[in-house]
Structures are given as structure tokens and as C-alpha cells.
Design a protein around this motif. Sequence first.
Motif, short mmCIF file in Angstrom:
data_model
loop_
_atom_site.label_atom_id
_atom_site.label_comp_id
_atom_site.label_asym_id
_atom_site.label_seq_id
_atom_site.Cartn_x
_atom_site.Cartn_y
_atom_site.Cartn_z
N CYS B 49 56.43 -71.00 50.89
CA CYS B 49 56.86 -72.29 51.57
C CYS B 49 55.99 -70.77 53.25
O CYS B 49 55.18 -71.58 53.68
CB CYS B 49 57.43 -72.23 52.08
N MET B 50 57.13 -70.03 53.40
CA MET B 50 57.00 -69.26 54.43
C MET B 50 55.19 -68.42 55.11
O MET B 50 54.55 -68.58 55.99
CB MET B 50 57.40 -68.14 54.96
N PHE B 71 51.97 -62.91 45.74
CA PHE B 71 53.22 -63.58 45.23
C PHE B 71 53.59 -62.33 44.84
O PHE B 71 55.35 -62.36 45.33
CB PHE B 71 52.83 -64.67 44.05
N GLU B 72 54.21 -61.78 44.05
CA GLU B 72 54.72 -60.70 44.05
C GLU B 72 54.72 -58.95 44.06
O GLU B 72 55.64 -58.43 43.77
CB GLU B 72 55.06 -60.80 42.27
N ILE B 112 59.86 -63.03 39.95
CA ILE B 112 58.33 -62.19 39.88
C ILE B 112 57.70 -60.75 40.93
O ILE B 112 57.33 -59.79 40.56
CB ILE B 112 57.46 -63.05 40.05
N ASN B 134 66.02 -69.52 49.21
CA ASN B 134 66.24 -71.30 49.53
C ASN B 134 66.50 -71.84 47.81
O ASN B 134 66.62 -72.50 47.75
CB ASN B 134 65.07 -72.11 49.62
N ALA B 136 64.92 -71.79 44.82
CA ALA B 136 64.10 -72.24 43.97
C ALA B 136 62.69 -72.15 44.32
O ALA B 136 62.44 -71.39 45.47
CB ALA B 136 63.98 -74.19 44.43
N TYR B 137 61.55 -72.59 43.82
CA TYR B 137 60.51 -72.23 43.78
C TYR B 137 59.94 -73.25 45.26
O TYR B 137 59.48 -74.45 43.89
CB TYR B 137 59.20 -71.94 43.29
N MET B 138 60.67 -73.66 46.34
CA MET B 138 60.12 -74.48 46.86
C MET B 138 58.02 -75.06 46.85
O MET B 138 57.97 -75.80 46.62
CB MET B 138 60.48 -74.61 48.17
N ASN B 139 57.26 -73.80 47.54
CA ASN B 139 56.14 -74.63 47.46
C ASN B 139 55.11 -74.85 46.30
O ASN B 139 54.28 -76.07 46.37
CB ASN B 139 55.87 -72.94 47.71
N THR B 140 56.00 -74.31 44.56
CA THR B 140 55.69 -75.07 43.79
C THR B 140 55.81 -76.56 43.60
O THR B 140 55.71 -76.78 42.21
CB THR B 140 55.27 -74.32 42.73
#
Lengths: 391, 306
Positions: B49-50, B71-72, B112, B134, B136-140
Motif C-alpha cells: 500500500c505505502m 515486493f520481497e 515474502i 497492518n 494483513a496484505y492490504m494492498n491485494t
Amino acid sequence: MSNIVAKTGNEAMAEAMRQINPDVVAAYPITPATEIVQIFSTFVNDGKVDTIFVPTESEHSAISACIGAAAGGARVMTSTSSQGLALMHEILYITAGLRLPMVICEVNRALSAPINIHCDHSDTMGSRDAGWIQIFSEDSQEAYDQTILAMKISEELFFPVMVTTDGFIISHAMSRLEVFDDKEVQSYVGEHKTPYNVLDIDNPITVGSLVLQDYYMEIKTQQAHEMMKAKEKIKELYADFNKKMKRNYSIIEEYFMEDAEFAIVALGSTAGTARYLCEKLREKGEKVGVVKPRIFRPFFAPEMVAILENVKGIAVLDRSDMMSSTGGHLFNELKSSFYRNSKQPAMKDYIYGLGGRDITVGDIENVLKDIKDFSNSKETTPDVKYITVRE
Amino acid sequence: MTTIKDLANKGNLFTQGHRACAGCGGTVILRLLMAAAGKDTVVVGATGCMEVVSTIYPYTAWNVPFLHNAFENSAATASGVESAYRALLKRKKTDKKINFIAFGGDGGTYDIGIQSLSGAMERGHNLLYVCYDNGAYMNTGIQRSSATPMGSSTTTSPAGSVVKGKMQNRKDLTEIMVAHNLKYAAQASLSNWSDFVSKVEKALAVDGPTFINVLSPCPLGWGYDTSLSIELSRLAVETHFWPVYEYEDGKYKINIKPKQVKPLEDFLFKQARFKHLKNEPELVEEIKKSVEEKWNCLLQKESSCK
Ligand SMILES: Cc1ncc(C[n+]2csc(CCOP(=O)(O)OP(=O)(O)O)c2C)c(N)n1
């Protein structure tokens, strides 16, 4: 002035890296490329280079760190092979998309499964669409020279470059090597060029933005156009290298092609075997030739066609398969290069040497016999043959 | 101690105009982080998200150099930038002092990206890694991560008629970082902003790798009104759910010890992700037990390392 030494392909590449003296090398070991990092880290710890060596915990992190370093304006190199290159796959595209100069010394090795440590080209071919310039080497000399040249190409064009050798066949085979003086290499590669620099804190920029439907297409089209333009520039840079470093490289090497009726097309070390065979056959009056593209990406399609269009039959030797039922990578590239060409020589793919399966002079002689039969026949299929396979 | 005024005077290094949701905790973390770090800082952000809300081309919310790779790998990438800097120092091409910060969400950090993070920390690069957790994986779209609290309903651990949300406990990443022999590792909460700011300052003063884990309330992912982000940060601390502590030179210090510990339910039941637990008292007891165990363990560590 040049000196003659005996070195393996890995030693030759490590030596080129030492002479380039990059700012940052981040790497991870894998057979048959391990020695490159090993040798290089002794250079680092013996103070023979100024490089910051980053021994990462994986190839994924190695190339990620290389991206960070290159974005920070550093001259960056790494080395890998096979599963390592596959693990880097995601980041290979990012390197190219961010237009970062970088050189990978890549030693060609088969991909799992089954796991195998020996040579084929499936690893390099697996990354052919990542936006890297890909250069193949026939021997240690070419590996050494082209590693130095690659640094220049990469920084002139802002494309990452992988220079490959054939696992064990070149990487571990000792051969005669003519090396430059350190100073010659330093003055040839010159001052490092960087497209931008995230260490410039007084001029902050954002790199690696999220680019959506409104701009992504433009950026990728630009990258593709730059790759098209790169072809002429690569030719110029090879010519420039020949002149400055007293070598004689062409982007596509031709042997006995002036009047050849049949041609073998091969990448890397196998081209040497094919050339040896052709010399023998020429003595017997057979009109056969060899074409060795040094560069697979970008693909020099019209140049290949111009060299090959007048033969009767083309035998493509592929050391990798696309698992698409249509043969290997070189064959598919060449076949589409000939699309709508007025002259259409017969063309057949010979998939060989997977997982390091030996390819002998006799095997290539059989290929030549087969391509002659194929071009004399009315048949157009099958045009893919797996050779030296146990019945 | 840094005052709000001092921070405000440092200029907007992470600016307005980004596309984060109202009430987003992550962007507040970044703003405070940058105010504390100052302009001579290079930031590497992981996909999430950020990164997404702050760098939509051709705009950017960053007034410092910002690099996003994937991502990772933000830690590995930052380790490369820091290495480029050391190469410059070695060749005497710079004498500037630069801070290096990498960040990622809990997905990019606990899951990841943990290998890349572990590698960078072990190698000893001079960089601060900040995780905005946060949960959880919010972006997805709110999928579970190994930081998702037990019982939480996410889109890949939904509260079903048989399985009541995520059935596993959180991974304790801060302690994993401590196990990397870092000179400085900490947890912080937005409810205690000055504590967070001083932690950033401390971490950046260390020569070597450092780590800060910050709880990052997410209205959409947790299911609460956008006005309650700081309130939830506070409740997380006051219920012992999110201990605010630091590990410095081998010693633990719990920075905030709530005088009156609030029942965990006060934190849980302000959020839709836990609302199904109202009918699961046994599960709530289990969660409470593990929260208290963690807290007691931390107390023990604090006293035994004195
Ligand atoms: C290799 C890879 N796998 C999956 C994704 C898809 N993806 C992008 S962001 C994200 C989740 C990010 O979660 P987190 O790190 O917790 O950050 P948040 O979105 O919550 O801010 C995922 C799964 C990706 N970009 N790359």
C-alpha cells in the motif's frame, strides 16, 4: 601490450572483473559459476580491487542489491548460473525496466528438473525476454573480452548485459588467454556512466514508481525502441572495441559462408566444434559453413538472413527447448526472421546437448547429412529433431 | 526531546497528495519517520500500500530519493544502495552522511521479504528497516499474513461457519530481529508518536543494521471508523496486544507499561475483523492467554537483562 596466460572461463571472467574494478559486486555461488565469486572475493580480501563485495543470502537478493547499488550510481557486476538466474528472473525485468547498467557473468547450465549441473542454454534462454542484452562466448578469450566490452555497452546504452559461457565446457576448461594490462582496461571502460543517482540527496528523485494505464505503454514502447536502436550502437561498440583493444570481433561470425550450400548455426562453444568439422569437410570440397551469432538479444534478424539466405539448407543447433512442440529458441528466432523473405532455404532444428550431453564432431557431421537430405526432399516436417538421444 | 514543532519545521519529506485511504496508519508512520530521519536520507520501499499510494507516476509523495524495486526485496535493495555509498566513501568520492531506510508492510517483511531482511541484517549494513504492520496484505485486498492476529477474519482466512478466521498465532518478528544480534530493535505505536520518533533517531544513530516494527492501523482491513486509528493504536498498547519496547545493546526496555491494563476485548471488538469472536469465548480466551504470555515473557527479558 598484452600478456599470454592460461585460464579457465571462470578465471578469465573473474580477471576481467578485477580489471574493471567495479564499485559493488553482490553475488551468490552456484555451480558452475561459483569460482567467479570465489576468485573475486579473494581479490577483494587481498585488496586487489576497491569493490564492496556483498555476499547475499540468495541470487534474488544479489540482483536486488545490484539494483540498489546501480541506482546509487555504482558500477555493478554479478555472476550466476541456472537456478540462480531463474531465481533472479523477476528482478531481471526490473533491472532492464529501470534502465540500469549492470553486467552478469552467466555460466550456462541446465534448469531443473531433473537437477543437473552441466551445460545447456535453457537458463539464459529462459530470460531472453527480460530486456537484457545477451552475449554468448565460444571460449575463455571471448568471455574475457566480452565481459569488458559488456561493461561499456551497458553503460553506453543503459541496458543490463549478460555475458555467457558454457558451463564446464568453457567455465572449467583451461585455455590460452591474451589479457590486457589493467590500465588498458581501465582506460577503455572509462568513467562510470549512470542514468540517475538515488544517492544524490540534494536532487531527490523517485525510482520504480507505480505506472498505470496512462503511461506504462509509453515507457515500455520506449524501452523496446531503445533496444531496436541498440543494435546499431552495439555494432559500433564492437568496432570501437576492436580498434582500441586490437581484437577482431563481429556481431555474427561467419566461417566459409561466401559460397556455402549448407550452414550450421550455433551459439557458444559448439560453434568451435562445428568450425573444426567444416575445415575438414572443406578439404574434401564440401561447401559447408558455420554461422555463430554472438548476441542473442537483441536478435540481429536481417543480418542473419543476409548471411544465410543463399544456402540450400540451414541446420540450427539449439541447446535449449521451448517445450512448445516447435523446437528451440534459436530456431524459432531464425524461422521468424525468414518470414516473407524472398529466398527460403530449408531449415531444421537439431536439439542437442541438454544437461551437458556431449556433442561430437561426428554428431554434427550427421546433422549435416540430415539437413542435406531434408533440403533435397519435398518434406517440410518434421523440422525439429532431438539428436544424440539414447534410443 | 523532539517536539511536534521541531518535526513540523523539518519540512514535508513525505508530502500530502498521496492516495492513501482516510485514516491510514501507514502514511502517518511514514510522515513521522521522515520527519525524524531528515532530508539526508534515501528510502527504499517494498511493494504494498505505502509504495502504491505514494508513487503513482508521474507524481510522488517523496521529497527524498525513493527507490522501489519489488515486493520481497526492499532490505536487499537498500543493502545495495548502502554498498554503493560505502564504495563512494572508499573511493573518497563523498563525505556526506546519509541515512538508509528500507520499509515494507507485514507481508513484505514477515513473509515474502523475511529472507532478504534477514540477509541484510546479518551482513551488517548500516540501514534502518521499518515494518509497518497492518496485520494483513492490504494492498491485494486483506489476505492473511504471518502477522495477522489469531482469530482475525481476512479474505484468505475468512470467519466461516466451521473455521473462525485465522487459526494461528502471529509470528514474533521483532524477536527474530533481536536474534540477529542487532544493536537496536524496537516496537512502536502511533499512539506514542514521540516514542516512535525518538526510536527512529536512536536507530539512525547506530552504526549498523537496526529494526523498528510499528503497528499500522488500517480502517479498511480491520473494519473500523477512519477517525479511530490512533485510538486503536492506543488500545493495542493498553491491552498488551502490542507492547511498545526496545532492545538496545543487549537490554530490553518496555517503554510503555499501561498503569491500568484494559481487557483485550476493548481492542478486538472495535474492529469488524474480530466481530465473529463475540460468539467464540474460548477462542478469545486463547488469544488473551497468548497475549499475556508474550507480555510476561517480555517482562522477564527486561528484568533478566538488566
Ligand atoms: C512476488 C510478488 N507476489 C505477490 C505480489 C502481489 N502483492 C503486491 S502487494 C501485496 C501485499 C502487500 O502486503 P503488505 O506487505 O502487508 O503491505 P500492505 O499492502 O498491507 O501495505 C501482494 C501480495 C507481488 N507484487 N509480488
